[in-house]
Structure formats: C-alpha cells, structure tokens
Design an enzyme around this catalytic site. Structure first.
Site, PDB file in Angstrom:
ATOM      1  N   ASP A 131       0.213   1.891  -4.333  1.00  0.00           N
ATOM      2  CA  ASP A 131      -0.666   1.053  -5.478  1.00  0.00           C
ATOM      3  C   ASP A 131      -1.733   1.718  -6.011  1.00  0.00           C
ATOM      4  O   ASP A 131      -2.722   1.175  -6.585  1.00  0.00           O
ATOM      5  CB  ASP A 131      -1.169  -0.215  -4.719  1.00  0.00           C
ATOM      6  CG  ASP A 131      -1.979   0.100  -3.608  1.00  0.00           C
ATOM      7  OD1 ASP A 131      -1.923   1.002  -2.853  1.00  0.00           O
ATOM      8  OD2 ASP A 131      -2.747  -0.709  -3.215  1.00  0.00           O
TER       9      ASP A 131
ATOM     10  N   THR B 290     -13.195   0.385   9.787  1.00  0.00           N
ATOM     11  CA  THR B 290     -12.125   0.669   8.592  1.00  0.00           C
ATOM     12  C   THR B 290     -11.895  -0.679   7.599  1.00  0.00           C
ATOM     13  O   THR B 290     -11.798  -1.743   8.331  1.00  0.00           O
ATOM     14  CB  THR B 290     -10.962   1.185   9.278  1.00  0.00           C
ATOM     15  OG1 THR B 290     -11.465   2.509   9.868  1.00  0.00           O
ATOM     16  CG2 THR B 290      -9.697   1.373   8.286  1.00  0.00           C
TER      17      THR B 290
ATOM     18  N   ASP C 210      -0.945   7.237  -3.882  1.00  0.00           N
ATOM     19  CA  ASP C 210      -0.087   6.098  -3.176  1.00  0.00           C
ATOM     20  C   ASP C 210       0.595   5.113  -4.065  1.00  0.00           C
ATOM     21  O   ASP C 210       0.442   5.166  -5.257  1.00  0.00           O
ATOM     22  CB  ASP C 210      -0.730   5.644  -1.817  1.00  0.00           C
ATOM     23  CG  ASP C 210      -1.709   4.549  -2.249  1.00  0.00           C
ATOM     24  OD1 ASP C 210      -2.105   4.579  -3.292  1.00  0.00           O
ATOM     25  OD2 ASP C 210      -2.149   3.455  -1.212  1.00  0.00           O
TER      26      ASP C 210
ATOM     27  N   GLU D 232     -13.002   6.905   3.011  1.00  0.00           N
ATOM     28  CA  GLU D 232     -12.334   6.681   4.320  1.00  0.00           C
ATOM     29  C   GLU D 232     -11.358   8.053   4.417  1.00  0.00           C
ATOM     30  O   GLU D 232     -11.032   8.756   3.336  1.00  0.00           O
ATOM     31  CB  GLU D 232     -11.398   5.643   4.444  1.00  0.00           C
ATOM     32  CG  GLU D 232     -12.184   4.082   4.089  1.00  0.00           C
ATOM     33  CD  GLU D 232     -11.077   2.901   4.031  1.00  0.00           C
ATOM     34  OE1 GLU D 232     -11.497   2.031   4.762  1.00  0.00           O
ATOM     35  OE2 GLU D 232     -10.141   3.054   4.037  1.00  0.00           O
TER      36      GLU D 232
ATOM     37  N   SER E  59       0.852  -1.377   0.007  1.00  0.00           N
ATOM     38  CA  SER E  59       0.094  -0.134   0.117  1.00  0.00           C
ATOM     39  C   SER E  59       0.676   1.295  -0.087  1.00  0.00           C
ATOM     40  O   SER E  59       1.697   1.521  -0.737  1.00  0.00           O
ATOM     41  CB  SER E  59      -0.942   0.043   1.171  1.00  0.00           C
ATOM     42  OG  SER E  59      -1.663   1.041   0.984  1.00  0.00           O
ATOM     43  N   HIS E  60       0.708   2.064   0.941  1.00  0.00           N
ATOM     44  CA  HIS E  60       1.280   3.414   1.198  1.00  0.00           C
ATOM     45  C   HIS E  60       2.660   3.287   1.854  1.00  0.00           C
ATOM     46  O   HIS E  60       3.219   4.140   2.347  1.00  0.00           O
ATOM     47  CB  HIS E  60       0.302   4.511   1.735  1.00  0.00           C
ATOM     48  CG  HIS E  60      -0.249   3.846   3.116  1.00  0.00           C
ATOM     49  ND1 HIS E  60      -1.144   2.923   3.135  1.00  0.00           N
ATOM     50  CD2 HIS E  60      -0.046   4.561   4.288  1.00  0.00           C
ATOM     51  CE1 HIS E  60      -1.243   2.726   4.380  1.00  0.00           C
ATOM     52  NE2 HIS E  60      -0.658   3.617   5.177  1.00  0.00           N
TER      53      HIS E  60
ATOM     54  N   SER F  50      -8.727   8.180   5.630  1.00  0.00           N
ATOM     55  CA  SER F  50      -7.294   7.640   5.153  1.00  0.00           C
ATOM     56  C   SER F  50      -7.106   7.717   3.770  1.00  0.00           C
ATOM     57  O   SER F  50      -6.476   7.161   3.075  1.00  0.00           O
ATOM     58  CB  SER F  50      -6.989   6.224   5.794  1.00  0.00           C
ATOM     59  OG  SER F  50      -7.910   5.090   5.178  1.00  0.00           O
TER      60      SER F  50
ATOM     61  N   LYS G 118     -10.977   0.898  -3.286  1.00  0.00           N
ATOM     62  CA  LYS G 118     -10.969   2.361  -3.453  1.00  0.00           C
ATOM     63  C   LYS G 118     -10.025   2.584  -4.573  1.00  0.00           C
ATOM     64  O   LYS G 118      -9.240   1.811  -4.998  1.00  0.00           O
ATOM     65  CB  LYS G 118     -10.229   2.945  -2.138  1.00  0.00           C
ATOM     66  CG  LYS G 118      -8.838   2.280  -1.544  1.00  0.00           C
ATOM     67  CD  LYS G 118      -8.770   2.876  -0.322  1.00  0.00           C
ATOM     68  CE  LYS G 118      -7.572   2.262   0.373  1.00  0.00           C
ATOM     69  NZ  LYS G 118      -7.878   1.067   1.012  1.00  0.00           N
TER      70      LYS G 118
ATOM     71  N   ASP H  47      -4.437   3.103  -5.021  1.00  0.00           N
ATOM     72  CA  ASP H  47      -5.859   3.197  -4.568  1.00  0.00           C
ATOM     73  C   ASP H  47      -6.301   4.340  -3.680  1.00  0.00           C
ATOM     74  O   ASP H  47      -7.377   4.656  -3.436  1.00  0.00           O
ATOM     75  CB  ASP H  47      -6.121   1.823  -3.754  1.00  0.00           C
ATOM     76  CG  ASP H  47      -5.583   1.617  -2.447  1.00  0.00           C
ATOM     77  OD1 ASP H  47      -4.430   2.254  -2.247  1.00  0.00           O
ATOM     78  OD2 ASP H  47      -5.797   0.561  -1.852  1.00  0.00           O
ATOM     79  N   ARG H  48      -5.219   5.193  -3.114  1.00  0.00           N
ATOM     80  CA  ARG H  48      -5.343   6.427  -2.209  1.00  0.00           C
ATOM     81  C   ARG H  48      -5.213   7.490  -3.067  1.00  0.00           C
ATOM     82  O   ARG H  48      -4.423   7.656  -4.170  1.00  0.00           O
ATOM     83  CB  ARG H  48      -4.479   6.238  -1.070  1.00  0.00           C
ATOM     84  CG  ARG H  48      -4.669   5.211  -0.174  1.00  0.00           C
ATOM     85  CD  ARG H  48      -3.943   5.185   1.068  1.00  0.00           C
ATOM     86  NE  ARG H  48      -3.948   3.872   1.669  1.00  0.00           N
ATOM     87  CZ  ARG H  48      -4.285   3.696   2.869  1.00  0.00           C
ATOM     88  NH1 ARG H  48      -4.309   4.663   3.715  1.00  0.00           N
ATOM     89  NH2 ARG H  48      -4.472   2.624   3.632  1.00  0.00           N
TER      90      ARG H  48
END
Length: 534
Positions: A253, A319, A251, A338, A75-76, A340, A351, A255-256
């Site tokens: 991957d 979450t 981020d 979210e 992830s991030h 985040s 997301k 998704d954020r």
C-alpha cells in the site's frame, strides 16, 4: 437518521485480490446508510498515504471534504485468493482510527444483527473518471471516480524542490532504481519519477499493480525485494552490471520504504535520523525548522542523538502511526519513523514511502548541488558514514520469528517479564552466556502516556536496557493472519569513530546470542533461526 447521513467517504486501496468486489459492496452499503458521496481512486487504486492526503486536501465538486476513508489493504502481507485481505478506517484528520474507535467497532461486531445494503444499485464503473449519480434514501447519492495520482503529486511538488531532484536524476553520473513490488506505488512511480523528474522508465521495477503482487511478498526488505537487492549489488549472486547509485522499494500500500545505495543498505532507524538531520537544508517544506521528531519505541536511538544535537523536541511512542498523528495534530512533531520501514512527516497522518524516497533524493541533490559534473558524486553510503562520524553509529538488527505457535509466544513473553523481577539474576544468566556483554541496568514493559490526550498505552514491548547503551526489545506482532510473530530488536551504540566501520553482524553477535538464550527462543518456539533478518 441513518449512520452515514450526509457523509463523504473515500473507498480505495492497494489493488489486492477482492478489492474491486469489496468496493462495490461498500458503495451499496454506503448508499443504504445515507452517505452523500463516495470517492474512489481510478481502478480502486489509492496508496495509504495518498488517501490520507485526499482526506486532508481534496475538495469535491460540491465543496465537500471527506469525513473518513475505508482503506482496502493488508499492508505488506501477501495478496491473492488464498492470502490476506484487510480494511483500515481513517478519520477526518487523515490518520488511522484511534483505539477508542476501533475498540467500539469491534464491540459492535459482537452484537450486530442486521445491516443495510442497496442491493438494487448497479455496479459502478471504477475504471472511468467521472461522477455517477443515483437516487439515495435521503436524496442524491454520488460516486466520484477520480485520478489516483494527481492530488498526491501536487502535494509532493509543494513539499520538495522537484527541479533540483530532476537535475540529479538526469545527471549522467547518477543512476536510479525503484521497485513497487507490484503494489499500488506503481500507480505513482511513472507519474512522479519518470514524467515529473525525468528518470528513465527502465529504472522502474515491478510497477504494474497486481492483485497477487506478482506472486511475491510485498514487504520492502532485503529478504523479499530480491530483484532490487540483486540489482543494487547486495545479493550473493555476482552481477557484471554496475549497480545504480540509489535504489528504493515500497510495500503493497506504499506506506513503507526501503532505501539502498550501491552495495549498501540503509537501516530504517538511520534513515529517519538522517532525514531529520538534513531536512531543514534539503527540503523546502522544512525550511522554517522542525517542530519536533519522534520514533517508535523499538526503533534505534539514532534519532534521539540527532534531536539532542539539534535541540529538538523528541518523543518515544508505541508502535502505531496514530501516536505520531496525535503529536502532529498538536503541532509537536514534524518528522517521525519506525524501524519497520515506515517514515513520514506532518504533511499527512500516515507513513509515506514515496515521500521518504523523495526526501532521500532531496538530500542527495543538496549534497551534490555543486558537483554534478564531477567524476564522483556524494553517495548514499557517503552520507550515512558521515552521519555516523558526526552522531555515532547505532548498530541495529531485527529478527522476525513469523507464524510461531501463539501459545509458545505468550509463554516466552511471560518468561521475559518474570525475569525482570530480579536484575541480579538476569545479569548472572547473561554473564553465563557472554562475559563480554555489559550489565542490564533497567528492564520493563514499555508504557506510554500520550502528552496530547493523556491516554495510557500499556504492555507495548519488553525492554532490557544495558549499562553501555545497548538494548534488547521483544514484541509480539499481530499483523499476519496465522499464528504469532515475535520481533526481537538488538541495538548497540558506538561513539568511537574508529569502531563505526565494523561489520554489523559481528558487532551485534554477542547481544544476539544473549537475546536468544535469555528468552529461551528455541525452547518456547522450536525455532533455531528467524524467518527474516533486517
């Protein structure tokens, strides 16, 4: 019959260190377990939302669809030889595996004594698009390397009005900046923003995916997206260059997302609320209306107010995107988010950072459809402030205390739970800290009963709810590889339009002080200040 008999699986990720090695190992293990076909994004690159889309939308040459995916990402979190690596498993619906599956996987790791792997299988060239076939234990075994972006771009074009966004992005009055933080979003940025929508290539920052994310921290927030923050005029360092009208970051991957206006930060909580409030008018995919909206418990209640105003179904979930996925599969939710920095919709079951950017560009295009030739465009800040004037403002911040001692973190949470047994005592302590803070009227550990499958999720965060609508929420997070992270969420709702323009830190200062002292943050963790403030 082997465990993967006849299956088609996707294997790709954000390109972080060790991904290419892991892909070759997974291919060999899949072959040995009777998997029929492995789909790999070119160079092993697929964003998490793109993988969800591939599972849901892509059809192989033999007519097969994917049964699931291994997503190689942390992830991030940072990447590199001495940083993080991770593997996610997503199901046939394109969403993360539910707890029942992940718990079973974990239990199996305790007893596994052997594994199957086709060691004699040669490495597959994942840099070249095409199908490579081998003789597998149960017949032909194929590795299909395909273009990382085409399926995802096609999906985005079916959701948004690319023509209206292109008019905005090519307007001489509108300037744009997108920062992929050297993550996998870079594999999509040029295709979508430059080739499809006409943005200048100079508007892309850090869009070459790198195994170590260029030595940076691929987390799209005001602390780590330093270059974008400076370009948008939000850093302490003064720049003579005029900031762009719109900026966004992703981020590792993809998704954020982080959404910025000129010298203006949009909180993720406000972002999902504003998207929901404008979706039907601005985004063709939602022209028939929204089925419902949802947010994670720590996210501010800005979305709640929009849902009430528009008479939409509303859900508050723990979450974890799988909770949204259940609602979406049941046709109960269209837009969700979210705090985040995750925002998304029912077009996939993850997301989706680029989707969020396109949603904002769609809203900007809609708000400016009649005035692209005017001297001043409707800005990101204009849209947010108008939203506050209509729905009220949720002053909101999150303090992350990263890599704290796990024992101290657990003691802090136990202390907060114990305090909840007597609200009179809690309010007495609070008044001793700040007399200008209202009383706590409810305090609990958030528990969620899924309306779709009836499952119950306990201990999802500690909440203190105040009489004036303020909230304090404390959660432990385990997404890092060292220690524990305590997340503190502070929120205050302001309906008075004369008070919605206050400085956020000033408005939240009393509650922040209460949160730190009530939790005994410094005593339990030794930290006098958070690692990150968002």
């Amino acid at each position: 019959m082997r465990i993967g008999s006849g299956a088609t699986l996707v294997v790709s990720g954000d390109g972080r260190y060790y991904s290419k090695d892991a892909i070759q190992i997974i291919i060999k293990m899949a072959a040995a377990n009777g998997v029929r076909c492995i789909w790999v994004g070119q160079n092993g690159l697929l964003s998490t939302p793109a993988i969800s889309a591939v599972i849901r939308e892509r059809v192989g040459a033999d007519g097969s669809k994917a049964n699931g995916a291994f997503i190689l990402t942390a992830s991030h979190n940072p990447g590199g030889p001495h940083e993080d690596f991770g593997i996610k498993y997503n199901m046939e619906n394109g969403g993360p595996a539910p707890e029942g599956i992940t718990d079973k996987i974990f239990e199996n790791t305790k007893t596994i004594k052997e594994y199957l792997i086709a060691e004699g299988l040669p490495d597959v060239d994942i840099s070249t698009i095409g199908v490579t076939s081998f003789a597998g234990p149960e017949g032909q075994f194929d590795v299909d390397v395909f273009d990382s972006a085409s399926d995802y771009v096609k999906l985005m074009k079916s959701i948004f009005d690319f023509q209206s966004i292109q008019k905005l992005l090519t307007s001489p009055k509108f300037t744009f900046c997108y920062d992929a933080l050297h993550g996998v979003a870079g594999a999509y940025a040029k295709r979508i923003f430059v080739e499809e929508l006409g943005a200048d290539e100079s508007s892309l920052l850090n869009c070459v995916p790198k195994e170590d994310f260029g030595g940076g921290h691929p987390d799209p927030n005001l602390t780590y997206a330093k270059e974008l923050v400076a370009r948008m005029g939000l850093s302490k360092t003064k720049s003579e260059q005029q900031p762009p009208e719109f900026g966004a970051a992703a981020d590792g991957d993809a998704d954020r997302n982080m959404i910025l206006g000129k010298r203006f930060f949009v909180t993720p909580s406000d972002s999902v609320a504003i998207i929901a409030a404008n979706a039907v008018q601005a985004i063709p995919y939602f022209s028939g209306g929204l089925k419902g909206v949802a947010r994670s418990m720590p996210t501010s209640a800005a979305l709640d107010v929009v849902a009430k105003h528009l008479n939409l179904k509303f859900f508050e979930v723990p979450t974890g995107w799988k909770f949204f996925g259940n609602l979406m599969d049941a046709g109960m939710c269209s837009v969700c988010g979210e705090e985040s920095f995750g925002t998304g919709s029912d077009h996939i079951r993850e997301k989706d950072g680029i989707w969020a950017v396109l949603a904002w560009l769609s809203i900007l295009a809609y708000k400016n459809k009649d005035n692209l030739g005017e001297e001043k465009l409707v800005s990101v800040e204009d849209i947010v402030r108008q939203h506050w004037a209509t729905y009220g403002r949720h002053y909101y911040t999150r303090y992350d205390y990263e890599n704290v001692d796990a024992g101290g973190a657990k003691e802090l949470m136990a202390h907060l739970v114990k305090l909840q047994s007597s609200l009179d005592e809690v309010n007495k302590i609070i008044k001793g800290i700040r007399s200008d803070v209202s009383n706590v009227v409810n305090a609990d550990e958030f528990e969620y009963k899924d309306p779709v499958d009836g499952s119950i999720s306990k201990h999802q965060g500690i909440r203190y709810l105040f009489e004036d609508g303020s909230r304090l929420v404390f959660r432990l997070s385990g997404t890092g590889s060292e220690g524990a992270t305590i997340r503190l969420y502070v929120e205050q709702y302001e309906k008075d339009s004369s008070k919605i323009g206050r400085d956020s830190q000033e408005a939240l200062a009393p509650l922040v002080e209460v949160a730190r002292k009530l939790s005994k943050m410094q005593e339990f963790t030794g930290r006098s200040a958070p690692t990150v403030i968002t």
